[in-house]
Design an enzyme around this catalytic site. Structure first.
Site, PDB file in Angstrom:
ATOM      1  N   ARG A 143       0.852  -1.189   0.000  1.00  0.00           N
ATOM      2  CA  ARG A 143       0.000   0.000   0.000  1.00  0.00           C
ATOM      3  C   ARG A 143       0.888   1.240   0.000  1.00  0.00           C
ATOM      4  O   ARG A 143       1.993   1.234   0.552  1.00  0.00           O
ATOM      5  CB  ARG A 143      -0.907   0.007   1.234  1.00  0.00           C
ATOM      6  CG  ARG A 143      -1.788  -1.230   1.375  1.00  0.00           C
ATOM      7  CD  ARG A 143      -2.510  -1.232   2.717  1.00  0.00           C
ATOM      8  NE  ARG A 143      -3.348  -2.418   2.893  1.00  0.00           N
ATOM      9  CZ  ARG A 143      -2.932  -3.569   3.435  1.00  0.00           C
ATOM     10  NH1 ARG A 143      -1.674  -3.663   3.860  1.00  0.00           N
ATOM     11  NH2 ARG A 143      -3.754  -4.586   3.560  1.00  0.00           N
ATOM     12  N   LYS A 151      -1.196  -3.061   8.164  1.00  0.00           N
ATOM     13  CA  LYS A 151      -2.299  -2.729   9.053  1.00  0.00           C
ATOM     14  C   LYS A 151      -2.140  -3.460  10.371  1.00  0.00           C
ATOM     15  O   LYS A 151      -1.699  -4.601  10.421  1.00  0.00           O
ATOM     16  CB  LYS A 151      -3.632  -3.110   8.399  1.00  0.00           C
ATOM     17  CG  LYS A 151      -3.994  -2.236   7.195  1.00  0.00           C
ATOM     18  CD  LYS A 151      -5.369  -2.584   6.660  1.00  0.00           C
ATOM     19  CE  LYS A 151      -5.778  -1.655   5.525  1.00  0.00           C
ATOM     20  NZ  LYS A 151      -7.123  -1.986   5.014  1.00  0.00           N
ATOM     21  N   HIS A 193      -3.479   2.209  -5.560  1.00  0.00           N
ATOM     22  CA  HIS A 193      -4.028   0.860  -5.424  1.00  0.00           C
ATOM     23  C   HIS A 193      -4.067   0.133  -6.766  1.00  0.00           C
ATOM     24  O   HIS A 193      -4.114  -1.102  -6.799  1.00  0.00           O
ATOM     25  CB  HIS A 193      -5.433   0.926  -4.816  1.00  0.00           C
ATOM     26  CG  HIS A 193      -5.542   0.180  -3.525  1.00  0.00           C
ATOM     27  ND1 HIS A 193      -4.762   0.459  -2.415  1.00  0.00           N
ATOM     28  CD2 HIS A 193      -6.323  -0.872  -3.158  1.00  0.00           C
ATOM     29  CE1 HIS A 193      -5.075  -0.372  -1.433  1.00  0.00           C
ATOM     30  NE2 HIS A 193      -6.005  -1.196  -1.859  1.00  0.00           N
ATOM     31  N   ARG A 250      -1.133  -1.972  -6.872  1.00  0.00           N
ATOM     32  CA  ARG A 250      -1.312  -3.129  -5.972  1.00  0.00           C
ATOM     33  C   ARG A 250      -2.184  -4.186  -6.651  1.00  0.00           C
ATOM     34  O   ARG A 250      -1.875  -5.381  -6.598  1.00  0.00           O
ATOM     35  CB  ARG A 250      -1.952  -2.645  -4.674  1.00  0.00           C
ATOM     36  CG  ARG A 250      -2.156  -3.714  -3.597  1.00  0.00           C
ATOM     37  CD  ARG A 250      -2.517  -3.028  -2.291  1.00  0.00           C
ATOM     38  NE  ARG A 250      -3.096  -3.899  -1.295  1.00  0.00           N
ATOM     39  CZ  ARG A 250      -2.389  -4.635  -0.434  1.00  0.00           C
ATOM     40  NH1 ARG A 250      -1.078  -4.619  -0.483  1.00  0.00           N
ATOM     41  NH2 ARG A 250      -3.009  -5.390   0.476  1.00  0.00           N
ATOM     42  N   HIS A 294      -2.947  -9.720   3.422  1.00  0.00           N
ATOM     43  CA  HIS A 294      -4.372  -9.910   3.683  1.00  0.00           C
ATOM     44  C   HIS A 294      -4.570 -10.873   4.849  1.00  0.00           C
ATOM     45  O   HIS A 294      -3.912 -11.917   4.917  1.00  0.00           O
ATOM     46  CB  HIS A 294      -5.082 -10.474   2.458  1.00  0.00           C
ATOM     47  CG  HIS A 294      -5.282  -9.472   1.363  1.00  0.00           C
ATOM     48  ND1 HIS A 294      -5.516  -9.827   0.048  1.00  0.00           N
ATOM     49  CD2 HIS A 294      -5.290  -8.111   1.383  1.00  0.00           C
ATOM     50  CE1 HIS A 294      -5.668  -8.748  -0.682  1.00  0.00           C
ATOM     51  NE2 HIS A 294      -5.530  -7.695   0.102  1.00  0.00           N
ATOM     52  N   TYR A 334      -8.924 -11.413  -6.879  1.00  0.00           N
ATOM     53  CA  TYR A 334      -7.983 -11.225  -7.984  1.00  0.00           C
ATOM     54  C   TYR A 334      -7.924 -12.436  -8.907  1.00  0.00           C
ATOM     55  O   TYR A 334      -7.214 -12.401  -9.913  1.00  0.00           O
ATOM     56  CB  TYR A 334      -6.579 -10.968  -7.429  1.00  0.00           C
ATOM     57  CG  TYR A 334      -6.465  -9.685  -6.657  1.00  0.00           C
ATOM     58  CD1 TYR A 334      -6.399  -8.460  -7.304  1.00  0.00           C
ATOM     59  CD2 TYR A 334      -6.429  -9.688  -5.270  1.00  0.00           C
ATOM     60  CE1 TYR A 334      -6.293  -7.282  -6.597  1.00  0.00           C
ATOM     61  CE2 TYR A 334      -6.324  -8.513  -4.556  1.00  0.00           C
ATOM     62  CZ  TYR A 334      -6.255  -7.312  -5.217  1.00  0.00           C
ATOM     63  OH  TYR A 334      -6.162  -6.147  -4.513  1.00  0.00           O
TER      64      TYR A 334
END
Length: 307
Positions: free
Chosen positions: A157, A180, A252, A255, A278, A287
């Site tokens: 990110r 995150k 993004h 990404r 993730h 994806y």
């Protein structure tokens, strides 16, 4: 408990104990400020006075606003409210949770928009020169090329990339990324990105650093300050315009392109999940869509009666 105090306690909890990013905490703060103001206008300033009907009325009013808010925005708003009341109940600061029956709106399933490999190459070339072609003194060109090469090479990110320190990229062909929830992951860095980073770090960053105060951040602005997420976004948009890419290109997008190209190249979805950071493989599986052209090619080459 007074709602303003309750919100402050909850925001401290998600920042310090759950380790959510400053960006996420700021979004929750905005959502909850609007919620508390709406309640205050109706004479409610204590968490124990909030009922399920009150929460439902607030959610319905926000959902019917004009122009209609995005489903993702409504979902985040409701997540903020649910999180607040669940926190208060769990900590014994409120007697009941009025959000038990609150259901988030169903967001439409959108396929990520990825660039083709050729479009990515156009974008990278438009961002700045390759290390071997950079003119002396092209500090920002070297920086911008390194920034985009690293975003595409790692799938990180943009908020993760601008937080990198020089030491984070000093480990050869791997990169340590803080994602995150302050979770760290190791991501390989390809030879093109490695060359671009090395050229920027040795030929551009020292001069940019002299223009500002000392900072360990890898990417710096023209005046030597750490590069912001917003500035990185503008660099990408400007490069897309120079490359003549008419599709909307954002951080993004790189990404999405990273994940899509890996899967098209045969990478396992769980490996891609790990690289993207993730928490759930279900997030990564969006994806795994296959284009109609790819389906047609496989059908034509594989089915005995296709031709």
């Amino acid at each position: 408990m007074r709602l303003e105090c309750a919100v402050d306690a909850y925001l401290r909890h998600i920042s310090l104990e759950r380790g959510l990013s400053d960006h996420t905490a700021a979004a929750y703060r905005r959502d909850l400020a609007g919620y508390v103001q709406w309640l205050a206008e109706r004479g409610i300033d204590d968490s124990d006075d909030v009922s399920a009907a009150t929460v439902a009325a607030f959610a319905a009013e926000r959902a019917s606003a004009q122009p209609p808010p995005a489903a993702s925005s409504l979902a985040r708003l409701q997540s903020s409210i649910r999180g607040l009341h669940r926190f208060l109940t769990r900590e014994g600061l409120a007697t009941d949770d009025p959000t038990g029956r609150l259901r988030p709106p169903k967001a439409p399933q959108r396929l990520p928009k990825a660039l083709t490999i050729e479009q990515v190459e156009q974008l990278l070339d438009a961002a700045g020169p390759a290390p071997a072609d950079a003119a002396p003194g092209d500090l920002l060109g070297l920086r911008d090329r390194a920034l985009l090469e690293l975003l595409y090479a790692t799938g990180a990110r943009v908020s993760e990339i601008v937080q990198l320190d020089v030491d984070d990229v000093a480990h050869g062909d791997v990169l340590r990324v803080r994602g995150k929830g302050s979770k760290e992951r190791i991501v390989p860095v390809g030879s093109y990105a490695r060359a671009a980073i090395d050229a920027y770090a040795t030929r551009a960053r020292p001069e940019l650093s002299r223009r500002g105060t000392a900072t360990p951040r890898l990417f710096l602005g023209a005046r030597g300050a750490p590069l912001s997420r917003q500035s990185a976004w503008l660099i990408i948009v400007a490069a897309a315009e120079r490359a003549g890419l008419t599709a909307h290109v954002s951080p993004h997008t790189l990404r999405h392109s990273f994940a899509t190209h890996l899967l098209q190249g045969g990478a396992d979805v769980r490996v891609v999940q790990e690289l993207l950071g993730h928490a759930s493989v279900a997030t990564t599986q969006i994806y795994t869509h296959v284009s109609v052209d790819a389906l047609r090619d496989v059908y034509v080459t594989s089915h005995p009666r296709a031709r």
